[in-house]
Scaffold this active site. Structure first.
Site, short mmCIF file in Angstrom:
data_model
loop_
_atom_site.label_atom_id
_atom_site.label_comp_id
_atom_site.label_asym_id
_atom_site.label_seq_id
_atom_site.Cartn_x
_atom_site.Cartn_y
_atom_site.Cartn_z
N LYS A 1 1.83 3.06 3.21
CA LYS A 1 1.35 2.07 4.18
C LYS A 1 1.60 2.59 5.59
CE LYS A 1 2.01 -1.83 1.06
NZ LYS A 1 2.88 -2.87 0.53
N GLN B 1 8.26 -6.08 1.51
CA GLN B 1 7.82 -5.47 0.26
C GLN B 1 8.48 -6.17 -0.93
OE1 GLN B 1 5.41 -3.22 0.01
NE2 GLN B 1 5.58 -2.90 -2.18
N ASP C 1 0.51 -10.57 4.61
CA ASP C 1 0.18 -10.68 3.19
C ASP C 1 -0.51 -12.01 2.86
OD1 ASP C 1 1.00 -8.50 1.51
OD2 ASP C 1 3.09 -8.95 1.98
N1 GUN Z 1 4.38 -5.41 -3.90
C1 GUN Z 1 3.30 -5.06 -4.62
N2 GUN Z 1 2.17 -5.43 -3.99
C2 GUN Z 1 2.54 -6.04 -2.85
C3 GUN Z 1 1.82 -6.65 -1.77
O1 GUN Z 1 0.58 -6.72 -1.74
N3 GUN Z 1 2.59 -7.16 -0.77
C4 GUN Z 1 3.94 -7.11 -0.80
N4 GUN Z 1 4.59 -7.64 0.23
N5 GUN Z 1 4.64 -6.56 -1.76
C5 GUN Z 1 3.94 -6.03 -2.79
#
Ligand code: GUN
Length: 281
Positions: free
Chosen positions: A49, A93, A116
């Site tokens: 990311k 995360q 998110d």
């Molecule tokens: N863990 C796996 N996919 C995601 C996501 O889209 N957002 C977050 N915050 N954690 C994740």
């Protein structure tokens, strides 16, 4: 043979457009990712990311806490980030270690920085059929990819397998918004094979290899959100690609399907939040 839903190709196109857009901004958006503990998969996702954000001109900071950090420390950091005008977007995360309340942490994020779309405000908007500030990244990525291939969802029977807050639940709701007829299946579903056989669109987000070609209806659309390593260390999805691609009309591969689209949505969401802040949201 099914047409491949190429997430990498669409990712490259959208990220290039974003890069050009961000290049014109006087000030750059800033994404902060909070990572707790040392889950190896999470580390890879988070680094990815950051790398992609920086490639297109988004400032990105990763705050990596050890797994014995207290809930209060994370909450204080989130409050600081919420109040910092230089921060555009906050992502925590998931999964979090068991001793940390995921709900408490997510609820602490300001909805206007919730990249998110997981806070109760944004989830509530989504589930009441209103527009959230941004949509959750993985389901958004799935719909962007289906739209790119002009796959119409109206009136289609869409079967979502998995009911997580990250994928299954928001995915089902977003399909409903597109006027699909939606069935959500999960670990306690009794007649999974019968249901899959009636699906025009199958979206699987389980993390186990559960779908074989013979289970599918002819010419259905298959979206594979699952990703895991098999016993030989090979990256796999929920769907047996070889047999399924002979039955389906469209199929997303793993890797190279939804993974790249999730990151693309995160970048889009960061820029959307940035634009909304400058409109004095
Ligand atoms: N863990 C796996 N996919 C995601 C996501 O889209 N957002 C977050 N915050 N954690 C994740």
């Amino acid at each position: 043979m099914a047409i491949i839903l190429d997430g990498k190709k669409l990712r490259d196109k959208i990220l290039e457009e974003l890069r050009i857009q961000i290049d014109k901004f006087e000030k750059k958006p800033t994404l902060v990712v909070i990572l707790v503990g040392d889950n190896p998969a999470s580390k890879i996702y988070v680094n990815n990311k950051k790398k992609i954000a920086e490639k297109i001109g988004i400032n990105s900071t990763v705050i990596n806490y050890s797994s014995n950090v207290t809930e209060q420390e994370i909450l204080s950091k989130i409050e600081e980030l919420n109040n910092d005008k230089n921060i555009t977007a906050i992502l925590v995360q998931l999964p979090l270690p068991d001793n940390i309340s995921k709900e408490k942490i997510i609820n602490a994020i300001s909805p206007s920085k919730d990249v998110d779309g997981f806070t109760p405000y944004n989830f509530g908007k989504l589930f009441s059929g209103e527009k959230p500030i941004v949509y959750p990244c993985t389901p958004k990525g799935v719909l962007l990819l289906l739209d790119e291939y002009e796959i119409n969802l109206e009136g289609k029977h869409a079967v979502v397998i998995g009911r997580s807050n990250i994928v299954g639940r928001p995915m089902a709701q977003m399909l409903l918004n597109r006027n699909a007829t939606v069935t959500i299946c999960h670990s306690k579903t009794k007649n999974l094979s019968d249901i899959i056989k009636t699906a025009d669109v199958v979206i699987s987000a389980v993390g186990k290899n559960i779908i074989k070609g013979e289970m599918l209806k002819s010419d259905c659309v298959v979206v594979d959100v699952g990703i895991f390593k098999d016993n030989n260390g090979k990256t796999r999805g929920d769907v047996d690609f070889e047999s399924a691609s002979k039955i389906a009309s469209y199929i997303s591969p793993v890797p190279g399907g939804i993974g790249p689209m999730t990151i693309t949505s995160l970048m889009l969401n960061t820029v959307e939040l940035f634009a909304k802040h400058s409109e004095k949201f």
